[in-house]
Design an enzyme around this catalytic site. Structure first.
Site, PDB file in Angstrom:
ATOM      1  N   ARG A 221     -12.925   9.550  62.041  1.00 32.90           N
ATOM      2  CA  ARG A 221     -12.057  10.177  60.748  1.00 32.90           C
ATOM      3  C   ARG A 221     -12.917   9.719  59.514  1.00 32.90           C
ATOM      4  NH1 ARG A 221      -8.980   5.807  62.931  1.00 32.90           N
ATOM      5  NH2 ARG A 221      -7.637   7.563  64.011  1.00 32.90           N
ATOM      6  N   VAL A 266     -18.813  -0.952  68.395  1.00 34.46           N
ATOM      7  CA  VAL A 266     -19.838  -1.282  68.162  1.00 34.46           C
ATOM      8  C   VAL A 266     -20.269  -2.929  68.121  1.00 34.46           C
ATOM      9  CG1 VAL A 266     -20.406   0.588  66.619  1.00 34.46           C
ATOM     10  CG2 VAL A 266     -19.323  -1.484  65.606  1.00 34.46           C
ATOM     11  N   TYR A 354     -15.776  -8.223  52.595  1.00 39.68           N
ATOM     12  CA  TYR A 354     -16.553  -6.993  52.588  1.00 39.68           C
ATOM     13  C   TYR A 354     -17.659  -6.763  51.875  1.00 39.68           C
ATOM     14  CZ  TYR A 354     -16.187  -1.930  52.590  1.00 39.68           C
ATOM     15  OH  TYR A 354     -16.526  -0.495  52.121  1.00 39.68           O
TER      16      TYR A 354
END
Lengths: 449, 336, 440
Positions: A221, A266, A354
């Site tokens: 998405r 991943v 992040y």
């Protein structure tokens, strides 16, 4: 495509109202449509005297792209400029560029909405005299500043030649074309270093990735899906990868782009091998887009180990491990594009994890670049700014509006497509001179160093 | 029982009727006539056989289809034994409602039924049907009597059915002494539970409250003990009870034409009645699989013939109340 | 492991490229109001995405559903038309109760082996949550009569026969049409006959959940299952169940047999919704497209048992099919690396194994010289089966084939030796289908 506010202020009543109130009036950005003209109007190529030969070479190339090229401002007549290319590649003193930059300045009022300013210069390099270095480096700040003057969706970006790259090399031209085109709609104020290129110059600009096999992670998405669509549009066979739990939308994306879906986390130890395996069945891996990423925002003071570790594992460690496996496998001519973030450059409150991961991406991209270059590949990163996705839709209104309107010169958020266009460009053969770079797709937001 | 001989005993006279009587009218007469029929002295059966010739079956197509659908017989022009029983039933009933038939129609208990199809009967064939009562003999609780019905096609015996009924409290012609019956057959209706263990079922029948009315509609047997709860209560049953022949005919249909063949013997012995609605567990098994080693008791001698189930051919079937050891019926279906 | 080669008939090989299914969901949960066509289309779309088959014209797609509405007369074709496959891909419906999926695979692989087609998808789908509701026989008869009546009066007369109670819908049941016994009751009879214990059944169920959960955790299903409607894993799976918990459940089948009832909701498969699809092709077709080849679909056998009169258990047909299949392929039980025996009930697996171990049974019923043999239980349903995953009837064959193909491929890759799986699926009607899948 545009957000509600942007649509409102571009409509009849909203236009009037926002003008009177002095509200930001973000333009409706022009985006790429196949077979549409490259620019919205004629393109002016100006240069200092020393760079005239390079300017001629560029003008010639522009003409092969069916661009209406002019060499003097007077040539325009009543038309508004679709683009102005300032060539300063051979300038040797700061004083020598004066005439050319002022000529550019004289055209800006007549620059069309969604017009383009591209500054082509050379990077200051070791061994340059202080004067030469100053002359060259000056274009960087100049370009960013021009960007901030522009309105109505116009952008200013720079092609910064490095390592003696020829001004009409495939990569220089490819980068120039990207900046002139609607594909760089949300790229603004960026100066991209471009090195020598061995890419052939006969590029199929409509399908630059024809025959290539691309793997996009996190493709179920948002930005990842847009990347898959864009790479497929440009001719690549696409393998879309996402976690098994996202498999339903992943399959939909795969079927839409006539690609292949691989349900894969991943962070799995053998993710790189699995990716190679999937690509092998299609003819071998050419392009890898590390897009998979997660957010676990929390003030560092409250951060739990799981929140930190998950972000690092997905956003950073997985890329490192996969790259190692691909390098070990000796994949030739591999284009790696990793998703960084402007948060990774400027930081964000509650985003230490992040930001660390995205800053780390920028770091490993620079370090990976020479390693993949040995096998004829490149490694670059794209740093999106405020992009309108399902993820950003969940951001509180005030924060979201600041991200959208106040920070970027373009006064709006970008679209996943804008990020995808930058990635498609960096994945293309023509971008082979661009290596180890971070291209921001942020509408020139004032974030960053 | 004299299967190989056809026709009523030699001493019997034959009364020819123009057509098969209507069961409804007979039933009214039977009910009315039952009142006066009380035990008094030894039972003497009327020595008369009823006979109807020229019974056309062409018009029976819809009736046959309804029968087949209800019982699960495949659609076919061959009349199943159960249908032949239904066809001849009014004539047998006519015998039982005669004034000189000593037993009351109401209150007769159907103990067992043995039928043989010796030649397939097809829709459209013209039949001769006859029926009589014979062989009144002692039962532990009264007298039992055989109602015999025969169907002939072109003078050839095609079907013979023997229905054995019990009239409680009546006395057989031979006096009160117990007849030399197989012990497990005679007192069937009150066999002690402990002696019998249900086998593993092969099927389970969910019989709805309307089962009696549905079979009543195709068989004509509208006896209120089958068709209404109130009617059943009048005769001492807590609810309506299924027609015994319905359960036997379902088992017959279950085995089906492909396995029973053109000619076959079909027997059933009834134990406790099936209350409606109710669930009946059924074991319809190959006779060879139901051999004594398999657990359940052997098939009663009265229900076997020399070349039938006892020899391991054909099928035996058992029915009992689901989950209980309450036995409802047992029978055989044996190709001849 | 045996090196005995399977006798390869003078036809081509049919290979298994891969499979896809949606997570199976207990009836009435995630897939409520999701049709068979929705689910099978989703299974197809996941398969198309996995192997990049968009716009591809396949030889054919075969499959079916056990509980099927008459409007779905072309269920599989309609699903193909709703998929990303080329609309020029032919399709047909198959129905063999719970063996539908495996039978569809047998059909398409035979066509591949014969050279009639190069590629095919076989699979199945079933929903109990969206099952067709049938009207009562009386209502149906009245409506049909009214429809056939020529005059309005006739129509009204026909309709006048309808009684209020006729309007009650009739739900489809898993009861056998001839015996009216549910499948569970049938299996309870077989279980009693073979004297299978509650403990053994619970252990099979426990292992199924454990094995399936482990397979999910290890990522085994990452390339076999595509999430659907927000469901990412089989929601019947109970990794946290224990033998103690299973032992506490009340029996649900066989309570009326007069024997100790042993079959519970825990060791019986629940009603489930789901769909599966498997991609088969000739070797050449797969190689031309550089698609992975997991395994060969070597051979298959179907069987039926005489259950109506209690001679044999309803679900025992595979017990008869397997010896025939093994004999034809010159194989013994010891030559099999993986036994994929569909767990309609835990006891189905156990009665099948018991039958193979029973010398008397093998002689008299299977016509063998002696017992077929005992299998190594560690090779049984190693990644779980229907007790844990659930059993959307027609979808089970596809689930098992894809699992078996992946198992033999992994084993062969690991050992360098060929690996074989034996697939066994029992079905209503006393049917059974079995197949051999072998690594390439």
């Amino acid at each position: 495509m545009a957000d509600n506010y942007t649509r409102f202020v571009n409509g009849g009543l909203g236009k009037k109202l926002s003008k009177q109130l002095g509200l930001p009036r973000p333009a409706i950005l022009r985006r790429y449509v196949p077979d549409a003209p490259l620019t919205v109007g004629p393109v002016l190529v100006v240069s200092d005297d020393a760079s005239a030969a390079d300017a001629d070479a560029l003008a010639k190339a522009l003409m092969t792209w069916d661009v209406d090229v002019r060499r003097t401002p007077e040539d325009a007549g009543d038309a508004r400029w679709g683009g102005v290319v300032l060539v300063g590649t051979a300038a040797e003193t700061p004083e020598a560029v004066s005439e050319a930059v002022l000529a550019l300045g004289g055209t800006l009022r007549r620059l069309a909405g969604n017009g383009r300013v591209v500054v082509v210069s050379r990077a200051a390099e070791a061994g340059d005299s202080p004067t030469l270095a100053a002359t060259r480096a000056g274009f960087e700040g100049f370009t960013r500043s021009v960007g901030k003057e522009l309105r109505d969706g116009a952008t200013a970006n720079g092609v910064q030649l490095t390592g003696g790259a020829a001004v009409d090399s495939a990569s220089a031209l490819g980068t120039l074309r990207f900046f002139l085109s609607a594909k760089s709609a949300y790229v603004d104020g960026q100066v991209l270093p471009v090195g020598p290129s061995e890419a052939p110059s006969d590029v199929d600009w409509e399908r630059p990735l024809a025959g290539k096999v691309a793997v996009v992670t996190g493709a179920a998405r948002g930005i990842g899906a847009a990347i898959a669509r864009t790479l497929a549009r440009d001719g690549a066979k696409v393998v879309v990868v996402d976690v098994p739990a996202a498999g339903e939308s992943l399959a939909a994306v795969a079927n839409e782009v006539k690609g292949t879906a691989v349900q894969l986390d991943v962070t799995a130890a053998d993710a790189g091998t699995k990716i190679l395996e999937a690509a092998r069945h299609l003819g071998g891996l050419d392009i890898l887009v590390h897009n998979a990423g997660i957010l676990r925002d929390k003030l560092l003071a409250n951060m739990k180990p799981a929140q930190w570790d998950a972000v690092i594992a997905v956003n950073l460690a997985s890329q490192l491990r996969i790259n190692e496996q691909l390098l070990a496998a000796g994949v030739e001519g591999l284009r790696i594009v990793s998703l960084a973030s402007t948060s990774g450059i400027a930081g964000g409150k509650g985003q230490t994890n992040y930001a660390y991961s995205k800053s780390g991406v920028i770091g490993h991209t620079a370090a990976t670049a020479p390693l993949v270059a040995e096998l004829g590949g490149t490694a670059n990163a794209v740093a999106p700014g405020f992009i309108e996705t399902e993820m950003t839709r969940s951001i509180p209104f005030g924060t979201r509006e600041v991200g959208r309107r106040v920070l970027p010169s373009l006064q709006q958020g970008g679209l996943p497509l804008d990020v995808a266009e930058a990635i498609a460009f960096l994945s293309s053969p023509a971008a082979d001179g661009v290596n180890g770079q971070v291209l921001r797709v942020c509408g020139q937001s004032m974030l960053g160093k | 029982m004299a299967f190989n001989a056809t026709g009523a005993p030699a001493s019997y006279g034959v009364t020819e009727l123009a057509q098969l009587p209507k069961l409804g009218g007979l039933f009214v007469r039977g009910v009315a006539g039952s009142v006066g029929k009380r035990p008094k002295g030894a039972v003497r059966l009327p020595e008369t056989a009823y006979q109807v010739v020229g019974v056309e079956t062409t018009g029976e197509a819809a009736h046959l289809a309804a029968y087949q659908r209800l019982l699960g017989e495949p659609a076919s022009e061959v009349l199943p034994a159960g249908f032949l029983h239904v066809l001849a039933f009014p004539l047998a009933t006519a015998v039982m409602v005669r004034g000189d038939f000593p037993l009351p129609l109401l209150g007769l208990v159907h103990l067992r039924n043995v039928a043989r199809v010796l030649r397939p009967v097809r829709l459209g064939e013209t039949l001769e049907v006859r029926a009589w009562a014979q062989d009144a003999r002692t039962h532990r609780r009264g007298v039992q009597v055989d109602l015999v019905a025969e169907v002939l096609v072109g003078g050839e015996l095609a079907y013979q059915g023997v229905s054995t009924y019990l009239a409680k409290g009546f006395t057989a012609p031979d006096g009160g002494a117990a007849a030399p019956e197989a012990p497990d057959a005679a007192p069937a209706a009150e066999a002690p539970r402990e002696e019998w263990t249900a086998p593993l079922p092969t099927a389970r029948w969910q019989l709805g409250g309307g089962t009696g009315r549905a079979y009543g509609a195709v068989s004509g047997d509208q006896n209120p003990i089958h068709t209404s709860s109130l009617g059943a209560k009048a005769f001492g049953f807590p609810r309506a009870i299924a027609h015994g022949m319905y359960t036997a005919a379902r088992a017959l249909a279950e085995v089906g034409p492909a396995r029973r063949g053109d000619t076959y013997e079909w027997t059933v012995e009834f134990f406790k009645p099936v209350l409606l609605p109710g669930t009946v567990d059924v074991a319809i098994r190959y006779a060879r699989d139901a051999a004594p080693t398999d657990g359940p008791e052997p098939v009663p001698a009265t229900l076997t013939s020399e070349n039938g189930a006892a020899a391991g051919q054909g099928f035996v079937y058992d029915g009992w109340r689901s989950g209980k050891n309450t036995r409802h019926f047992q029978g055989t279906i044996t190709p001849l | 492991m045996s090196t005995t080669p399977s006798p390869v008939p003078s036809t081509r090989e049919a290979v298994i490229i891969g499979g896809n299914r949606i997570p199976f969901s207990r009836a009435g949960k995630k897939y409520v109001r999701t049709s068979n066509q929705d689910m099978f289309t989703a299974a197809l779309e996941g398969l198309v995405a996995r192997f990049g088959l968009q716009g591809e014209r396949l030889g054919e797609v075969a499959g079916g559903a056990v509980l099927k509405h008459s409007k779905n007369f072309n269920l599989i074709r309609e699903s193909v038309l709703g998929s990303s496959l080329a609309p020029t891909t032919p399709a047909y419906d198959v129905q063999q109760a719970c063996a539908t999926g495996l039978e569809a695979a047998i059909a398409v692989t035979n066509k591949i082996k014969l050279g009639q087609i190069e590629s095919a998808i076989a699979g199945g789908t079933d929903t109990v949550s969206d099952a067709p509701i049938v009207v009562s026989d009386r209502l149906r008869a009245a409506l049909l009569d009214a429809n056939h009546a020529k005059t309005t009066g006739g129509k009204l007369k026909a309709l006048a026969a309808i009684r209020p109670k006729d309007l009650a819908p009739v739900s489809p049941s898993t009861g056998e049409p001839r015996t009216h016994l549910s499948m569970g009751e049938h299996q309870a009879i077989t279980t009693a006959k073979w004297g299978i214990t509650r403990e053994d059944q619970d252990e099979v169920a426990y292992n199924s959940h454990q094995n399936l959960a482990r397979a999910w955790e290890s990522g085994f299903f990452d390339d076999l299952v595509t999430p659907y409607k927000g469901l990412t894993r089989d929601d019947n799976m109970r990794p946290d169940t224990s033998l103690e918990k299973l032992a506490k459940l009340k029996p649900v089948f066989g309570a009326k047999l007069g024997e100790q009832a042993t079959m519970t909701a825990g060791n019986s498969t629940p009603l489930t919704d789901g769909a599966s699809a498997v991609l088969f092709s000739s070797r050449a077709w797969a190689e031309e497209r550089d698609l992975p080849i997991l395994a060969k679909f070597v051979d298959a056998e179907t069987a039926a048992v005489d259950f109506v009169h209690g001679h044999e258990g309803l679900l025992m047909a595979p017990a008869a099919a397997v010896p025939r299949l093994l004999a034809r392929n010159d194989l013994r039980l010891e030559d099999i690396d993986f036994f994929e025996i569909h767990e309609a009930f835990a006891s189905t697996v156990l009665t099948t194994l018991a039958a193979w171990e029973d010398e008397e049974y093998c002689r008299t019923e299977l016509g063998l010289d002696g017992a077929l043999g005992k299998i190594d239980r560690s090779k049984l349903n190693v990644n779980g089966s229907s007790l844990a995953a659930g059993h959307p009837f027609a979808a089970t064959g596809g689930r098992i084939i894809a699992t078996a193909a992946k198992l033999v491929a992994a084993k062969a890759a690991e050992t360098g030796q060929p690996a074989r799986a034996l697939i066994s699926v029992c079905a209503a009607g006393g049917l059974g289908a079995v197949a051999i899948v072998e690594s390439v």
